[in-house]
Design a protein around this motif. Sequence first.
Motif, PDB file in Angstrom:
ATOM      1  N   GLN A  21      10.369  -2.634   9.486  1.00 38.51           N
ATOM      2  CA  GLN A  21      10.025  -1.973   8.235  1.00 38.51           C
ATOM      3  C   GLN A  21      11.118  -1.063   7.689  1.00 38.51           C
ATOM      4  N   GLU A  26       6.739  -3.187   1.243  1.00 34.63           N
ATOM      5  CA  GLU A  26       5.339  -3.073   0.856  1.00 34.63           C
ATOM      6  C   GLU A  26       4.442  -3.995   1.695  1.00 34.63           C
ATOM      7  N   ALA A  27       4.964  -5.163   2.043  1.00 34.41           N
ATOM      8  CA  ALA A  27       4.208  -6.118   2.868  1.00 34.41           C
ATOM      9  C   ALA A  27       4.267  -5.757   4.353  1.00 34.41           C
ATOM     10  N   ARG A  28       4.970  -4.682   4.671  1.00 31.12           N
ATOM     11  CA  ARG A  28       5.111  -4.188   6.054  1.00 31.12           C
ATOM     12  C   ARG A  28       5.763  -5.234   6.958  1.00 31.12           C
ATOM     13  N   ALA A  34      11.992  -4.005  -1.581  1.00 30.20           N
ATOM     14  CA  ALA A  34      10.774  -3.186  -1.645  1.00 30.20           C
ATOM     15  C   ALA A  34       9.513  -4.030  -1.432  1.00 30.20           C
ATOM     16  N   ASP A  35       9.559  -5.306  -1.840  1.00 28.39           N
ATOM     17  CA  ASP A  35       8.413  -6.195  -1.612  1.00 28.39           C
ATOM     18  C   ASP A  35       8.194  -6.411  -0.114  1.00 28.39           C
TER      19      ASP A  35
END
Length: 167
Positions: free
Chosen positions: A129, A123-125, A119-120
């Motif tokens: 993705q 979230e950082a794209r 998920a990190d």
Amino acid sequence: MSMIGRYLRLGAGELERAEREPEWALEFVQELDEAGGGERSGGGWARLHRTGTAWQALDFLLRRRGFPVDLVHGEGELPGAEDWGYGPPSLITPERVALAAGALAELDPGRLVEGVRAADLAEARVYPQGRWAEEDSLHLVTAEYRALSDFVRAVATRRHGVLVWIE
């Protein structure tokens, strides 16, 4: 079409030639590609290596650890080189490859992803993705990290440098 990280191992004379004649380096890569190139099958003799689509995740994780060498993007554009996919290739000198090999020996795959969730990356794209929806997708990154570590250590053993590009 996916974006993938690529590496070409070059000896000292080949590095000098690539800097003088960047078109020679591209032709060399194309010849190796046509011949099969030995990617992942040549052990320490492999001339080419791919990190697949994990290149940006590797960059994200290595930067997070303060890795001393930019293994994903290289450290200096090959002078006069044209676009090899998503920009011109970059060079990592034999000295910097040796530094990277030493740092890789101290960073096992578990430590690379320690404290990070898929998920990190989402979230950082981090590219791609859609891959980071599954928590076990970090196994892809650690597998690519192991293969890249093996390649870089083999390059360092020969005191060679590498060209790096995204295609």
